[in-house]
Design a protein around this motif. Structure first.
Motif, PDB file in Angstrom:
ATOM      1  N   ASP A 181       3.294  -5.487   1.464  1.00  0.00           N
ATOM      2  CA  ASP A 181       3.443  -6.602   2.670  1.00  0.00           C
ATOM      3  C   ASP A 181       4.462  -7.739   2.180  1.00  0.00           C
ATOM      4  O   ASP A 181       5.251  -8.240   2.861  1.00  0.00           O
ATOM      5  N   GLY A 182       3.868  -8.110   0.794  1.00  0.00           N
ATOM      6  CA  GLY A 182       4.560  -9.381   0.213  1.00  0.00           C
ATOM      7  C   GLY A 182       5.889  -9.139  -0.004  1.00  0.00           C
ATOM      8  O   GLY A 182       6.691  -9.890   0.222  1.00  0.00           O
ATOM      9  N   MET A 183       6.165  -8.038  -0.709  1.00  0.00           N
ATOM     10  CA  MET A 183       7.558  -7.694  -0.912  1.00  0.00           C
ATOM     11  C   MET A 183       8.402  -7.553   0.361  1.00  0.00           C
ATOM     12  O   MET A 183       9.459  -8.339   0.686  1.00  0.00           O
ATOM     13  N   ILE A 184       8.093  -7.098   1.430  1.00  0.00           N
ATOM     14  CA  ILE A 184       8.727  -6.788   2.701  1.00  0.00           C
ATOM     15  C   ILE A 184       9.047  -8.014   3.264  1.00  0.00           C
ATOM     16  O   ILE A 184      10.062  -8.361   4.041  1.00  0.00           O
ATOM     17  N   ALA A 185       7.983  -8.966   3.239  1.00  0.00           N
ATOM     18  CA  ALA A 185       7.918 -10.096   3.959  1.00  0.00           C
ATOM     19  C   ALA A 185       9.083 -11.108   3.273  1.00  0.00           C
ATOM     20  O   ALA A 185       9.807 -11.985   3.952  1.00  0.00           O
TER      21      ALA A 185
END
Length: 266
Positions: A181-185
Protein backbone atom coordinates in the motif's frame (compact mmCIF):
# COMPACT_ATOMS: atom_id res chain seq x y z
CA UNK A 1 17.14 9.30 18.98
CA UNK A 2 13.84 7.70 19.95
CA UNK A 3 10.89 7.58 17.55
CA UNK A 4 7.84 9.71 18.34
CA UNK A 5 4.60 10.28 16.45
CA UNK A 6 1.87 12.80 15.74
CA UNK A 7 -1.60 11.96 14.39
CA UNK A 8 -2.52 13.70 11.12
CA UNK A 9 -5.81 12.94 9.33
CA UNK A 10 -6.25 9.87 11.55
CA UNK A 11 -2.83 8.54 10.48
CA UNK A 12 0.28 8.49 12.62
CA UNK A 13 3.37 10.22 11.29
CA UNK A 14 6.54 8.97 13.00
CA UNK A 15 9.68 11.04 13.36
CA UNK A 16 12.81 11.47 15.44
CA UNK A 17 14.75 14.58 16.31
CA UNK A 18 18.20 15.34 17.60
CA UNK A 19 20.34 18.39 18.36
CA UNK A 20 19.49 21.95 19.30
CA UNK A 21 19.48 25.22 17.40
CA UNK A 22 17.79 26.31 14.18
CA UNK A 23 15.52 23.48 12.93
CA UNK A 24 16.32 21.61 9.72
CA UNK A 25 13.94 18.94 8.38
CA UNK A 26 15.37 16.01 6.41
CA UNK A 27 12.94 14.23 4.05
CA UNK A 28 13.93 10.82 2.71
CA UNK A 29 13.13 9.34 -0.69
CA UNK A 30 11.06 6.51 -2.14
CA UNK A 31 11.78 3.03 -0.71
CA UNK A 32 13.63 4.60 2.22
CA UNK A 33 12.77 5.68 5.74
CA UNK A 34 14.31 8.16 8.14
CA UNK A 35 17.13 5.71 8.94
CA UNK A 36 18.84 6.81 5.71
CA UNK A 37 19.65 10.13 7.40
CA UNK A 38 20.75 8.70 10.77
CA UNK A 39 24.54 9.18 10.54
CA UNK A 40 24.23 12.41 8.57
CA UNK A 41 21.68 13.75 11.09
CA UNK A 42 24.20 13.18 13.89
CA UNK A 43 26.80 15.24 12.01
CA UNK A 44 24.33 18.04 11.25
CA UNK A 45 22.92 18.04 14.79
CA UNK A 46 26.20 19.41 16.15
CA UNK A 47 24.99 22.83 14.98
CA UNK A 48 21.25 22.43 14.31
CA UNK A 49 18.04 20.84 15.55
CA UNK A 50 17.31 18.01 13.13
CA UNK A 51 13.85 16.52 12.50
CA UNK A 52 13.60 13.33 10.43
CA UNK A 53 10.09 12.01 9.65
CA UNK A 54 9.09 8.70 8.13
CA UNK A 55 7.10 9.97 5.16
CA UNK A 56 3.54 8.61 4.74
CA UNK A 57 3.68 5.10 3.28
CA UNK A 58 7.25 4.48 4.43
CA UNK A 59 8.87 3.33 7.67
CA UNK A 60 6.33 3.31 10.47
CA UNK A 61 4.08 5.99 8.91
CA UNK A 62 0.91 4.84 7.17
CA UNK A 63 -0.06 6.14 3.71
CA UNK A 64 -2.98 8.52 3.27
CA UNK A 65 -6.04 7.66 1.22
CA UNK A 66 -5.57 9.05 -2.32
CA UNK A 67 -2.11 10.19 -1.36
CA UNK A 68 -0.47 13.12 -3.19
CA UNK A 69 2.77 15.02 -2.73
CA UNK A 70 0.62 17.92 -1.49
CA UNK A 71 -0.88 15.72 1.25
CA UNK A 72 2.59 14.60 2.25
CA UNK A 73 3.77 18.22 2.28
CA UNK A 74 0.79 19.10 4.47
CA UNK A 75 1.81 16.35 6.89
CA UNK A 76 5.18 18.08 7.28
CA UNK A 77 3.37 21.38 7.87
CA UNK A 78 1.25 19.73 10.58
CA UNK A 79 4.37 18.21 12.15
CA UNK A 80 6.05 21.62 12.29
CA UNK A 81 2.92 23.14 13.81
CA UNK A 82 2.85 20.36 16.42
CA UNK A 83 6.53 21.04 17.23
CA UNK A 84 5.85 24.82 17.32
CA UNK A 85 8.46 25.46 14.63
CA UNK A 86 7.89 28.78 12.85
CA UNK A 87 10.90 28.78 10.52
CA UNK A 88 12.92 25.94 9.04
CA UNK A 89 15.06 24.68 6.17
CA UNK A 90 13.79 21.65 4.25
CA UNK A 91 16.18 19.19 2.64
CA UNK A 92 14.45 16.69 0.37
CA UNK A 93 16.15 13.61 -1.01
CA UNK A 94 14.75 12.21 -4.28
CA UNK A 95 10.95 11.84 -3.70
CA UNK A 96 11.48 13.97 -0.60
CA UNK A 97 12.51 16.76 -2.97
CA UNK A 98 9.12 16.61 -4.70
CA UNK A 99 7.48 17.00 -1.30
CA UNK A 100 9.86 19.83 -0.45
CA UNK A 101 8.82 21.71 -3.60
CA UNK A 102 5.12 21.23 -2.80
CA UNK A 103 5.75 22.47 0.73
CA UNK A 104 7.66 25.51 -0.53
CA UNK A 105 4.85 26.38 -2.93
CA UNK A 106 2.18 26.30 -0.20
CA UNK A 107 4.08 27.25 2.97
CA UNK A 108 6.83 29.59 1.80
CA UNK A 109 6.41 31.73 4.92
CA UNK A 110 7.88 28.89 7.01
CA UNK A 111 11.06 28.53 4.98
CA UNK A 112 14.40 30.29 5.17
CA UNK A 113 15.44 28.10 2.25
CA UNK A 114 15.23 24.58 0.85
CA UNK A 115 17.45 21.98 -0.78
CA UNK A 116 16.80 19.50 -3.58
CA UNK A 117 19.13 16.62 -2.80
CA UNK A 118 19.40 14.24 -5.78
CA UNK A 119 15.97 15.49 -6.83
CA UNK A 120 14.46 17.88 -9.39
CA UNK A 121 11.40 20.06 -10.21
CA UNK A 122 10.35 18.29 -13.43
CA UNK A 123 7.10 16.35 -13.81
CA UNK A 124 7.18 12.79 -15.17
CA UNK A 125 7.07 12.51 -18.94
CA UNK A 126 4.77 9.93 -20.56
CA UNK A 127 7.44 7.21 -20.65
CA UNK A 128 8.21 7.67 -16.97
CA UNK A 129 4.52 7.58 -16.08
CA UNK A 130 4.12 4.37 -18.09
CA UNK A 131 7.06 2.77 -16.26
CA UNK A 132 5.62 3.75 -12.89
CA UNK A 133 2.23 2.27 -13.82
CA UNK A 134 4.00 -0.97 -14.72
CA UNK A 135 5.66 -0.89 -11.30
CA UNK A 136 2.24 -0.63 -9.66
CA UNK A 137 1.05 -3.71 -11.55
CA UNK A 138 4.11 -5.67 -10.42
CA UNK A 139 3.53 -4.60 -6.82
CA UNK A 140 -0.12 -5.71 -7.02
CA UNK A 141 1.08 -9.09 -8.28
CA UNK A 142 3.42 -9.40 -5.29
CA UNK A 143 6.56 -8.96 -7.39
CA UNK A 144 7.84 -5.80 -5.68
CA UNK A 145 11.11 -7.53 -4.81
CA UNK A 146 12.09 -7.38 -8.49
CA UNK A 147 11.54 -3.61 -8.53
CA UNK A 148 13.32 -3.05 -5.25
CA UNK A 149 16.47 -5.02 -6.04
CA UNK A 150 16.89 -3.17 -9.34
CA UNK A 151 16.16 0.23 -7.77
CA UNK A 152 18.59 -0.14 -4.86
CA UNK A 153 21.41 -1.44 -7.04
CA UNK A 154 21.31 1.78 -9.10
CA UNK A 155 21.35 4.15 -6.12
CA UNK A 156 25.09 4.08 -5.45
CA UNK A 157 28.18 4.93 -7.48
CA UNK A 158 29.89 1.67 -8.42
CA UNK A 159 33.02 2.36 -6.35
CA UNK A 160 30.97 3.03 -3.21
CA UNK A 161 28.83 -0.04 -3.85
CA UNK A 162 31.88 -2.30 -4.11
CA UNK A 163 33.37 -1.00 -0.85
CA UNK A 164 30.19 -0.69 1.25
CA UNK A 165 28.06 -3.77 0.66
CA UNK A 166 26.71 -3.77 4.27
CA UNK A 167 25.06 -0.41 3.64
CA UNK A 168 23.60 -1.71 0.40
CA UNK A 169 22.22 -4.70 2.30
CA UNK A 170 20.66 -2.38 4.91
CA UNK A 171 19.12 -0.22 2.19
CA UNK A 172 17.67 -3.34 0.57
CA UNK A 173 16.27 -4.49 3.91
CA UNK A 174 14.57 -1.11 4.48
CA UNK A 175 13.14 -1.04 0.96
CA UNK A 176 11.77 -4.59 1.28
CA UNK A 177 9.99 -3.57 4.49
CA UNK A 178 7.91 -0.98 2.58
CA UNK A 179 4.31 -2.18 2.36
CA UNK A 180 2.49 -2.73 -0.93
CA UNK A 181 0.00 0.00 0.00
CA UNK A 182 2.84 2.38 0.83
CA UNK A 183 4.64 1.72 -2.44
CA UNK A 184 1.49 2.16 -4.55
CA UNK A 185 0.46 5.34 -2.72
CA UNK A 186 3.87 6.93 -3.28
CA UNK A 187 4.17 5.80 -6.91
CA UNK A 188 0.76 7.30 -7.67
CA UNK A 189 1.70 10.53 -5.93
CA UNK A 190 4.84 10.81 -8.08
CA UNK A 191 2.90 10.12 -11.28
CA UNK A 192 0.34 12.80 -10.47
CA UNK A 193 2.69 15.50 -9.22
CA UNK A 194 2.78 18.74 -11.19
CA UNK A 195 5.79 20.37 -12.82
CA UNK A 196 7.48 22.87 -10.52
CA UNK A 197 9.90 24.55 -12.94
CA UNK A 198 7.93 27.80 -13.09
CA UNK A 199 7.64 27.87 -9.32
CA UNK A 200 11.33 27.29 -8.65
CA UNK A 201 12.26 29.87 -11.30
CA UNK A 202 10.09 32.58 -9.76
CA UNK A 203 10.27 31.79 -6.05
CA UNK A 204 12.00 34.23 -3.71
CA UNK A 205 13.28 31.50 -1.40
CA UNK A 206 16.99 30.56 -1.46
CA UNK A 207 17.43 27.21 -3.21
CA UNK A 208 20.30 24.73 -2.92
CA UNK A 209 20.40 21.97 -5.53
CA UNK A 210 22.80 19.06 -5.00
CA UNK A 211 23.43 16.31 -7.57
CA UNK A 212 25.75 13.33 -7.79
CA UNK A 213 28.12 13.01 -10.73
CA UNK A 214 27.25 9.31 -11.07
CA UNK A 215 23.53 9.54 -10.30
CA UNK A 216 21.65 7.10 -12.57
CA UNK A 217 18.25 8.57 -11.67
CA UNK A 218 18.90 12.20 -12.59
CA UNK A 219 21.79 13.71 -14.52
CA UNK A 220 23.69 16.59 -12.93
CA UNK A 221 23.92 18.06 -16.45
CA UNK A 222 20.16 18.64 -16.46
CA UNK A 223 20.53 20.49 -13.17
CA UNK A 224 23.26 22.73 -14.54
CA UNK A 225 21.39 23.42 -17.80
CA UNK A 226 18.30 24.51 -15.89
CA UNK A 227 20.03 26.44 -13.11
CA UNK A 228 22.27 28.49 -15.41
CA UNK A 229 19.19 30.57 -16.26
CA UNK A 230 18.07 30.80 -12.63
CA UNK A 231 20.48 32.82 -10.51
CA UNK A 232 18.52 32.19 -7.28
CA UNK A 233 19.62 28.54 -7.38
CA UNK A 234 22.95 27.44 -5.89
CA UNK A 235 24.14 24.23 -7.55
CA UNK A 236 26.63 21.73 -6.19
CA UNK A 237 27.96 18.46 -7.61
CA UNK A 238 29.17 15.60 -5.43
CA UNK A 239 32.02 14.27 -7.53
CA UNK A 240 32.06 10.70 -6.16
CA UNK A 241 28.35 10.12 -5.52
CA UNK A 242 25.50 8.35 -7.20
CA UNK A 243 22.04 8.98 -5.76
CA UNK A 244 22.94 8.79 -2.05
CA UNK A 245 25.31 11.64 -1.26
CA UNK A 246 24.41 11.69 2.44
CA UNK A 247 26.20 8.33 2.81
CA UNK A 248 28.53 8.36 -0.19
CA UNK A 249 30.09 11.77 0.56
CA UNK A 250 28.69 12.81 3.95
CA UNK A 251 31.43 15.27 4.90
CA UNK A 252 31.27 17.12 1.57
CA UNK A 253 27.46 17.20 1.70
CA UNK A 254 27.65 18.41 5.29
CA UNK A 255 30.00 21.27 4.35
CA UNK A 256 27.71 22.37 1.49
CA UNK A 257 24.54 22.30 3.59
CA UNK A 258 26.09 24.00 6.63
CA UNK A 259 27.46 26.81 4.45
CA UNK A 260 24.06 27.25 2.80
CA UNK A 261 22.26 27.25 6.16
CA UNK A 262 24.68 29.74 7.70
CA UNK A 263 24.03 32.23 4.89
CA UNK A 264 20.23 32.14 5.10
CA UNK A 265 19.49 31.91 8.80
CA UNK A 266 18.51 35.32 10.24
Amino acid sequence: MCSESVTINNKKLFYYETGIGFPIVLLHGYLENNYVWSEFAILLSKKYRIICPDLPGHGKSEPFEQQTVEKMANSIYELLKYLKIKKTILIGHSMGGYITLAFAEHYAQLLNGFCLFHSHPFADNNDKKHNRLQEIELVRKGKQKLIIQSAISKMFASKFFEQNKPFFDKSLEIALSTTQDGMIACINSMIERSDKTTFITNCNIPVLWISGKYDEYFSFKEMLNFAIKNKNIQTEILESSGHMGMVEEPLKALEIIENFAQKIID
